[in-house]
Scaffold this motif. Structure first.
Motif, PDB file in Angstrom:
ATOM      1  N   LEU A  23    -150.285   4.341  58.536  1.00 32.52           N
ATOM      2  CA  LEU A  23    -150.557   5.408  59.577  1.00 32.52           C
ATOM      3  C   LEU A  23    -151.316   4.978  60.710  1.00 32.52           C
ATOM      4  CD1 LEU A  23    -151.774   7.869  57.094  1.00 32.52           C
ATOM      5  CD2 LEU A  23    -149.658   7.951  58.642  1.00 32.52           C
ATOM      6  N   ALA A  24    -152.350   3.972  60.650  1.00 27.18           N
ATOM      7  CA  ALA A  24    -153.683   3.225  61.721  1.00 27.18           C
ATOM      8  C   ALA A  24    -152.228   2.923  62.351  1.00 27.18           C
ATOM      9  CB  ALA A  24    -154.287   2.381  61.034  1.00 27.18           C
ATOM     10  N   GLY A  25    -151.291   2.011  62.257  1.00 26.23           N
ATOM     11  CA  GLY A  25    -150.444   1.698  63.340  1.00 26.23           C
ATOM     12  C   GLY A  25    -149.586   1.944  63.904  1.00 26.23           C
ATOM     13  N   LEU A  26    -149.007   3.449  62.680  1.00 23.05           N
ATOM     14  CA  LEU A  26    -147.802   4.297  63.804  1.00 23.05           C
ATOM     15  C   LEU A  26    -148.496   5.403  65.018  1.00 23.05           C
ATOM     16  CD1 LEU A  26    -145.614   4.974  60.787  1.00 23.05           C
ATOM     17  CD2 LEU A  26    -144.915   2.984  62.802  1.00 23.05           C
ATOM     18  N   VAL A  27    -149.290   5.277  64.285  1.00 26.08           N
ATOM     19  CA  VAL A  27    -150.376   7.041  64.978  1.00 26.08           C
ATOM     20  C   VAL A  27    -151.440   6.022  65.956  1.00 26.08           C
ATOM     21  CG1 VAL A  27    -151.904   8.897  64.992  1.00 26.08           C
ATOM     22  CG2 VAL A  27    -149.886   8.367  62.996  1.00 26.08           C
ATOM     23  N   ILE A  28    -152.537   5.332  65.649  1.00 21.40           N
ATOM     24  CA  ILE A  28    -153.724   4.195  67.189  1.00 21.40           C
ATOM     25  C   ILE A  28    -152.734   3.971  67.637  1.00 21.40           C
ATOM     26  CG2 ILE A  28    -156.222   3.590  66.516  1.00 21.40           C
ATOM     27  CD1 ILE A  28    -156.216   5.482  63.968  1.00 21.40           C
ATOM     28  N   VAL A  29    -152.031   2.124  67.119  1.00 23.64           N
ATOM     29  CA  VAL A  29    -152.140   0.916  67.396  1.00 23.64           C
ATOM     30  C   VAL A  29    -151.119   1.083  68.330  1.00 23.64           C
ATOM     31  CG1 VAL A  29    -151.583  -1.274  67.374  1.00 23.64           C
ATOM     32  CG2 VAL A  29    -153.145  -0.071  65.799  1.00 23.64           C
ATOM     33  N   LEU A  30    -149.813   1.924  67.923  1.00 21.16           N
ATOM     34  CA  LEU A  30    -148.548   1.264  68.536  1.00 21.16           C
ATOM     35  C   LEU A  30    -148.721   2.232  69.755  1.00 21.16           C
ATOM     36  CD1 LEU A  30    -145.743   1.551  66.052  1.00 21.16           C
ATOM     37  CD2 LEU A  30    -145.966  -0.679  67.311  1.00 21.16           C
ATOM     38  N   PRO A  31    -149.347   3.567  70.004  1.00 21.13           N
ATOM     39  CA  PRO A  31    -149.615   4.274  71.253  1.00 21.13           C
ATOM     40  C   PRO A  31    -150.609   3.351  72.521  1.00 21.13           C
ATOM     41  CG  PRO A  31    -149.838   6.153  69.709  1.00 21.13           C
ATOM     42  CD  PRO A  31    -149.603   3.945  68.672  1.00 21.13           C
ATOM     43  N   GLY A 249    -146.235  11.334  56.136  1.00 15.87           N
ATOM     44  CA  GLY A 249    -145.584  11.993  56.945  1.00 15.87           C
ATOM     45  C   GLY A 249    -145.635  12.963  57.205  1.00 15.87           C
ATOM     46  N   ALA A 250    -147.052  13.741  56.987  1.00 16.47           N
ATOM     47  CA  ALA A 250    -147.182  15.415  57.799  1.00 16.47           C
ATOM     48  C   ALA A 250    -148.249  14.364  58.684  1.00 16.47           C
ATOM     49  CB  ALA A 250    -148.149  15.965  56.776  1.00 16.47           C
ATOM     50  N   VAL A 251    -149.081  13.220  58.624  1.00 17.47           N
ATOM     51  CA  VAL A 251    -150.120  13.344  59.395  1.00 17.47           C
ATOM     52  C   VAL A 251    -149.291  12.328  60.668  1.00 17.47           C
ATOM     53  CG1 VAL A 251    -151.555  11.240  60.417  1.00 17.47           C
ATOM     54  CG2 VAL A 251    -151.491  12.061  57.974  1.00 17.47           C
ATOM     55  N   ILE A 252    -147.362  11.524  60.624  1.00 17.16           N
ATOM     56  CA  ILE A 252    -146.995  10.981  61.979  1.00 17.16           C
ATOM     57  C   ILE A 252    -146.131  12.461  62.456  1.00 17.16           C
ATOM     58  CG2 ILE A 252    -145.147   9.597  62.223  1.00 17.16           C
ATOM     59  CD1 ILE A 252    -145.616   7.962  60.114  1.00 17.16           C
ATOM     60  N   THR A 253    -145.955  12.926  61.667  1.00 17.78           N
ATOM     61  CA  THR A 253    -144.733  14.271  62.332  1.00 17.78           C
ATOM     62  C   THR A 253    -146.368  15.521  63.663  1.00 17.78           C
ATOM     63  OG1 THR A 253    -143.781  14.789  60.415  1.00 17.78           O
ATOM     64  CG2 THR A 253    -143.420  16.597  61.404  1.00 17.78           C
ATOM     65  N   VAL A 254    -146.999  15.090  63.273  1.00 22.48           N
ATOM     66  CA  VAL A 254    -148.509  16.002  63.576  1.00 22.48           C
ATOM     67  C   VAL A 254    -148.838  15.512  65.171  1.00 22.48           C
ATOM     68  CG1 VAL A 254    -150.579  16.919  63.368  1.00 22.48           C
ATOM     69  CG2 VAL A 254    -148.503  17.550  61.764  1.00 22.48           C
ATOM     70  N   GLN A 256    -147.586  12.518  66.475  1.00 25.55           N
ATOM     71  CA  GLN A 256    -146.467  12.059  67.381  1.00 25.55           C
ATOM     72  C   GLN A 256    -145.371  13.313  67.873  1.00 25.55           C
ATOM     73  OE1 GLN A 256    -144.931   8.168  65.946  1.00 25.55           O
ATOM     74  NE2 GLN A 256    -146.770   7.128  66.040  1.00 25.55           N
ATOM     75  N   LEU A 257    -145.349  14.479  67.360  1.00 24.86           N
ATOM     76  CA  LEU A 257    -144.511  14.905  67.550  1.00 24.86           C
ATOM     77  C   LEU A 257    -144.789  16.233  68.106  1.00 24.86           C
ATOM     78  CD1 LEU A 257    -141.734  14.842  64.288  1.00 24.86           C
ATOM     79  CD2 LEU A 257    -141.634  13.718  66.970  1.00 24.86           C
ATOM     80  N   PRO A 258    -143.938  17.018  69.131  1.00 24.62           N
ATOM     81  CA  PRO A 258    -144.704  18.229  69.397  1.00 24.62           C
ATOM     82  C   PRO A 258    -144.935  19.601  68.584  1.00 24.62           C
ATOM     83  CG  PRO A 258    -142.275  17.204  70.165  1.00 24.62           C
ATOM     84  CD  PRO A 258    -142.085  16.492  69.206  1.00 24.62           C
TER      85      PRO A 258
END
Length: 312
Positions: A23-31, A249-254, A256-258
Motif C-alpha cells: 500500500l505504501a509503495g502504490l499509494v505514497i511512493v509511486l505518485p 483493495g479499498a485503500v488503493i481504490t479510494v 487513487q481513483l475518482p
C-alpha cells in the motif's frame, strides 16, 4: 503442532506487513517518484524488486498462512477437499475467462503476479481464490450455523446458505479488488471491454459469484459428514485475512481513483465486511473439534454439531 502454529502466525504477520508495504509503495511512493530518486542505489533496487514481485509474495504468504491454519484446525483431508476444487476450478475459470471472455468478460493479466500458467493466468491467482474463498465460506457457515441453531433448519440447508453467503463475501472483495488492480496507477490486469459498472462488466461479478459458489458447493458436498462449527477464537485468522485483503483493495481504490469509485467500496463494506464481522460474532465462544459424523445422522435436522468442546 506448536511449531506449525508459530509458522502460521509468522506467515500471517509477513502477509500483513507485505500488504502494508505494498500500500505504501502504490499509494505514497509511486505518485511521488522523487522519493525513490532520493534513495541510495541499494534502496532503489530493493524498491524495484518489491514492486516487481511484491504482489506474488503477499499472495503466497496469505495462502501458506491459511493452509497451515486449515491443517491445524480442520486436518489435512478436509483442507485438501476444499483446496483442490478451489485451486482447480478457479484456475480453469480464469483460463477460460482470459481465452474467451466467459464468465468474467474479456481481460488479460499484466506482469507482477508471477509465472503465468499457459501464458495467461499467474499461478498466484488460484491461490488467492483458495485462501479468500476458505475464509469467506467458513465465516459464513459458522455464523449461519450459530444463527439457525434454534431453528428447524438441517445442516444441509445451512451449508447451502453458506455456499451462497460465502460466494457473496468473496465477490464483495472483488468489488474493491478489480478497480484497484485494473484501473489504478500500477495495474496488474486490465479489462479489454470496458464495463458499465465502474469499468467492470456486470458479468464479471456474476462470474465471481458463480465460480465461488461452484467450488464452495463441491467442498460443502465433500464435507457433508463433517461436524463443522468453529469458534470465534478459531476464526480470528480467517477474519483478519478477509478484512485486511479487503482493506488493501479499498485503500488503493479510494486513494487513487475518482470519488465515484467510493460506491463499490461502500457496497463491498455493506455486503462483505459487515456480514463477515457479524458471522464471526455469532460463532460460539468455545473451541470445538471437527470430526466425521455417522452417515445416519447426516440428514437429521438439528444433529449436534459439537463433537467436543475444549474451552480455553
Amino acid at each position: 503442532m506448536k511449531r506449525l502454529e508459530i509458522v502460521q502466525w509468522v506467515c500471517l504477520t509477513a502477509h500483513l506487513v507485505s500488504l502494508v508495504f505494498g500500500l505504501a509503495g502504490l499509494v505514497i511512493v509511486l505518485p511521488h517518484p522523487e522519493l525513490v530518486a532520493d534513495l541510495p542505489p541499494l534502496g532503489q533496487r530493493l524498491f524495484q524488486l518489491s514492486m516487481a514481485g511484491g504482489g506474488m509474495v503477499y499472495i503466497l504468504l496469505g495462502a501458506i498462512a491459511v493452509a497451515i491454519w486449515g491443517y491445524r484446525v480442520m486436518g489435512g483431508r478436509p483442507l485438501a477437499l476444499f483446496m483442490v476444487p478451489a485451486l482447480g476450478l478457479s484456475l480453469l475459470s480464469e483460463l477460460v475467462g482470459t481465452s474467451t471472455g466467459f464468465p468474467f468478460g474479456h481481460y488479460a493479466y499484466l506482469s507482477g503476479l508471477g509465472y503465468k500458467v499457459a501464458g495467461l493466468v499467474p499461478f498466484t491467482i488460484p491461490l488467492s481464490w483458495f485462501y479468500l474463498g476458505l475464509a469467506a465460506y467458513l465465516l459464513a457457515y459458522s455464523g449461519l450455523r450459530a444463527g439457525f441453531s434454534r431453528q428447524r433448519v438441517g445442516d444441509g440447508g445451512v451449508r447451502l446458505l453458506a455456499v451462497g453467503g460465502g460466494a457473496v463475501l468473496l465477490t464483495a472483495w472483488d468489488l474493491v479488488l478489480d478497480p484497484a488492480m485494473s484501473q489504478a496507477a500500477f495495474p496488474f490486469w486490465y479489462f479489454q471491454e470496458v464495463g458499465v459498472f465502474f469499468g467492470m462488466p456486470y458479468r464479471n461479478l456474476l462470474g465471481w459469484v458463480g465460480t465461488g459458489a461452484i467450488f464452495m458447493g463441491i467442498a460443502a458436498l465433500f464435507w457433508r459428514r463433517l461436524s463443522l462449527r468453529l469458534s470465534r477464537q478459531q476464526l480470528v485468522l480467517p477474519l483478519v485475512v478477509y478484512l485486511m485483503n479487503f482493506a488493501f483493495g479499498a485503500v488503493i481504490t479510494v486513494a487513487q481513483l475518482p470519488e465515484p469509485f467510493g460506491i463499490p467500496v461502500r457496497l463491498g463494506v455493506l455486503v462483505g465486511v459487515i456480514p463477515a464481522i457479524l458471522c464471526w460474532q455469532m460463532a460460539p465462544l468455545a473451541d470445538v473439534s471437527i470430526a466425521e459424523s455417522p452417515p445416519e445422522q447426516d440428514a437429521v435436522a438439528g444433529t449436534p454439531e459439537l463433537i467436543s468442546a475444549l474451552p480455553k
